[in-house]
Write a protein that holds these residues in place. Structure first.
Motif, mmCIF file in Angstrom:
data_model
loop_
_atom_site.group_PDB
_atom_site.id
_atom_site.type_symbol
_atom_site.label_atom_id
_atom_site.label_comp_id
_atom_site.label_asym_id
_atom_site.label_seq_id
_atom_site.Cartn_x
_atom_site.Cartn_y
_atom_site.Cartn_z
ATOM 1 N N ASN A 1 32.240 88.307 40.170
ATOM 2 C CA ASN A 1 33.485 88.759 40.319
ATOM 3 C C ASN A 1 34.298 87.943 41.327
ATOM 4 O OD1 ASN A 1 32.797 91.014 38.720
ATOM 5 N ND2 ASN A 1 32.805 92.358 40.556
ATOM 6 N N GLU A 2 33.744 87.649 42.433
ATOM 7 C CA GLU A 2 34.535 86.759 43.737
ATOM 8 C C GLU A 2 35.012 85.276 43.009
ATOM 9 O OE1 GLU A 2 35.528 87.657 46.723
ATOM 10 O OE2 GLU A 2 35.047 89.495 46.014
ATOM 11 N N LEU A 3 34.122 84.805 41.964
ATOM 12 C CA LEU A 3 34.363 83.543 41.259
ATOM 13 C C LEU A 3 35.447 83.716 40.587
ATOM 14 C CD1 LEU A 3 33.962 80.675 40.588
ATOM 15 C CD2 LEU A 3 31.979 81.395 39.285
ATOM 16 N N LEU B 1 37.745 86.122 40.525
ATOM 17 C CA LEU B 1 39.170 86.233 41.183
ATOM 18 C C LEU B 1 39.539 85.154 42.071
ATOM 19 C CD1 LEU B 1 38.332 90.075 41.996
ATOM 20 C CD2 LEU B 1 39.833 89.391 40.133
ATOM 21 N N GLY B 2 38.558 84.469 42.380
ATOM 22 C CA GLY B 2 38.987 83.243 43.263
ATOM 23 C C GLY B 2 39.567 82.281 42.212
ATOM 24 N N ASP C 1 41.269 82.828 39.801
ATOM 25 C CA ASP C 1 43.051 83.389 39.515
ATOM 26 C C ASP C 1 43.786 83.081 40.861
ATOM 27 O OD1 ASP C 1 43.133 84.593 37.109
ATOM 28 O OD2 ASP C 1 42.402 86.712 37.467
ATOM 29 N N LEU C 2 43.045 83.233 41.747
ATOM 30 C CA LEU C 2 43.887 82.916 43.183
ATOM 31 C C LEU C 2 44.403 81.822 43.440
ATOM 32 C CD1 LEU C 2 44.207 85.134 45.323
ATOM 33 C CD2 LEU C 2 42.154 84.240 46.446
ATOM 34 N N THR C 3 43.785 80.641 42.869
ATOM 35 C CA THR C 3 43.996 79.377 42.935
ATOM 36 C C THR C 3 45.282 79.009 42.328
ATOM 37 O OG1 THR C 3 42.733 78.561 40.979
ATOM 38 C CG2 THR C 3 41.455 78.599 43.065
ATOM 39 N N PHE D 1 40.775 90.558 36.633
ATOM 40 C CA PHE D 1 40.764 89.300 36.308
ATOM 41 C C PHE D 1 41.842 88.731 35.204
ATOM 42 C CE2 PHE D 1 38.515 85.671 33.643
ATOM 43 C CZ PHE D 1 38.878 84.772 34.696
ATOM 44 N N SER E 1 33.021 83.821 49.062
ATOM 45 C CA SER E 1 34.311 85.027 48.666
ATOM 46 C C SER E 1 35.346 84.090 47.910
ATOM 47 C CB SER E 1 35.006 85.156 50.184
ATOM 48 O OG SER E 1 35.574 84.326 50.680
ATOM 49 N N ARG E 2 36.319 84.964 47.453
ATOM 50 C CA ARG E 2 37.368 84.400 46.390
ATOM 51 C C ARG E 2 38.405 83.521 47.556
ATOM 52 N NH1 ARG E 2 39.641 90.269 45.144
ATOM 53 N NH2 ARG E 2 37.326 90.662 45.308
ATOM 54 N N LYS F 1 39.331 79.474 47.092
ATOM 55 C CA LYS F 1 40.595 78.996 47.235
ATOM 56 C C LYS F 1 41.039 77.884 48.463
ATOM 57 C CE LYS F 1 45.571 80.252 47.321
ATOM 58 N NZ LYS F 1 45.933 78.985 47.820
#
Length: 456
Positions: free
Chosen positions: A297-299, A301-302, A304-306, A326, A405-406, A410
């Motif tokens: 999940n963290e990968l 969403l990370g 996405d966050l970038t 996601f 973590s996400r 990032k």
């Protein structure tokens, strides 16, 4: 000169089959015939993943794919490395001997030479029994070979126990005075799934594989002087013939995908063609990395966050569900990718990698900066070498629960992509590394010397 028939035997993991497939193709290009021996289990996987195109079938007169049992049942867990090694050593020497005798009985080309993965070093004993000479091939870095080769000395010096566990209170050691420091926690056998596996694997290597180094003058290694000059000075018998990169300019898709356990999804190449220059983060963790649902999940969403385009390899055996939040709209997800083609594409900006040695050499050969996320085995050592010695990557840090973590993904990715000096060092190293396998390069000279000896 006669045409030698070389039997090639890899350790049955994707990261070992890959470079030995490339080595075999290079032997064929240099006028040898090859009998490539997988385990039955992996043989089926290789055949099912080969691109089905009848005009491009494998020329079996030059390279023949055969298999023998690894001693495990069809439903056994082959990621349990201790169990796999026990099964192999109790069944494979006799089945390999029978395979060679059957080939000779049929009157096909007699096996004139064996090239065995060092992790299958016992095969040279089989060769000796049948009067066949051999070479050993080490698919990882020269430094990791140095760790294994020096196990008896590490035991004598009180650094490790006979089971491979750490005895010394020193956090770092040097294999020789002019070598970079090595963290004792990075000994590759300590980074297996569990301690029982670690001890099992080390015992298997020390008792059944490394003694075979005394049976041959040819110790081949998938590295280059330009990558590991200090280690190769320390181990002068280790002959670098790498990096072994498969040739993607051939028009034969069967040859290109040979040795893969999963079919490559080529749709990612046309997707990359549509992305801006140096904009895409490539994310791939090899054939053995498994995340739990939280880390997955963290990968996701990370990424996405970038807010940057990404190409993410999520293997077909992945059991994780994508988190509800996601979006993934900036990315493309594939089950398996033609990695060298991807890394050489101008759209790639960096590689989030587990730091397996094949992935590392492919990345270094294309001048792409790393975001290092090691999982097991030699990968933590490779990460340290990439980040601290070669200075061409950054590492990700986990929190107190062992989670990356996400926000960390990032933050470090932004840092990597804004650091022009890492990119510049990556491109300089690419020039050095690729020169080793071209005309007058040391790796190519070593390989040619080996082939010339084979033919004589």
């Amino acid at each position: 000169m006669s045409i030698p028939t070389v039997l090639v035997l890899p350790f049955p993991f994707q990261g070992h089959v890959n470079p030995m497939t490339t080595l075999s193709q290079k032997l064929v290009e240099h006028g040898c015939k090859v009998v490539f021996v997988n385990t039955d289990f992996n043989h089926k996987r290789v055949l099912s993943s080969m691109v089905e195109q009848q005009d491009h079938s494998l020329d079996e007169s030059l390279m023949k794919l055969v298999s023998i049992s690894d001693g495990l049942g069809p439903d056994d867990d082959r990621s349990n490395i201790g169990k796999l090694c026990d099964a192999m050593i109790s069944t494979m020497p006799s089945t390999l001997e029978k395979l060679i005798e059957d080939i000779h009985l049929k009157g096909d080309n007699r096996i004139s030479f064996i090239v065995a993965d060092l992790n299958m070093g016992w095969a040279l004993n089989v060769g000796c029994k049948l009067g066949i000479k051999g070479a050993l091939f080490w698919p990882a870095s020269a430094a990791v070979f140095g760790m294994l080769y020096n196990v008896p000395r590490l035991i004598d010096d009180g650094i490790i126990n006979s089971d491979g566990s750490i005895l010394t209170s020193n956090k770092t050691i040097r294999l020789s005075p002019n070598m970079p420091e090595m963290e004792t926690t990075n000994f590759f056998w300590l980074n297996m799934a569990d301690t029982i596996n670690s001890t099992h694997f080390l015992n298997y290597l020390v008792h059944h594989c490394t003694p075979a180094l005394n049976l041959t003058e040819w110790w081949l290694c998938n590295t280059a002087y330009e990558l590991e000059p200090l280690m190769l000075t320390l181990a002068p018998k280790l002959l670098p013939i790498g990096p072994l990169l498969r040739s993607y300019d051939n028009t034969n898709p069967t040859l290109r995908s040979l040795g893969q356990f999963w079919e490559e999804d080529l749709s990612c190449m046309s997707w990359l063609d549509q992305q801006p220059h140096r904009s895409v983060t490539y994310v791939a963790f090899g054939s053995h990395t498994y995340f739990d649902q939280n880390q997955f999940n963290e990968l996701a969403l990370g990424l996405d966050l970038t807010n940057k385009p990404f190409l993410w390899v999520v293997r077909q055996d992945n059991k994780m569900a994508y988190p509800n939040e996601f979006q993934g709209h900036k990315g493309k997800i594939v089950g398996w990718a033609p990695q060298q083609m991807v890394l050489s594409h101008p759209a790639i900006a960096c590689f989030i990698s587990h730091c397996g040695w094949n992935s590392s050499t492919e990345c270094l050969s294309n001048g792409v900066p790393f975001l290092c996320w090691p999982y097991f085995g030699d990968q933590p050592y490779n990460r340290k070498y990439i980040c601290d010695e070669l200075n061409v990557g950054l590492g990700l840090n986990s929190d107190e629960n062992g989670l990356v973590s996400r926000g960390e993904i990032k933050k470090i990715l932004d840092q990597l992509l804004s650091d022009g000096s890492i990119r510049s060092r990556s491109l300089k190293l690419k020039e050095k590394v690729t020169s080793s396998t071209t005309d007058c390069g040391q790796s190519l000279e070593n390989f040619n010397k080996f082939v010339k000896w084979l033919k004589e």
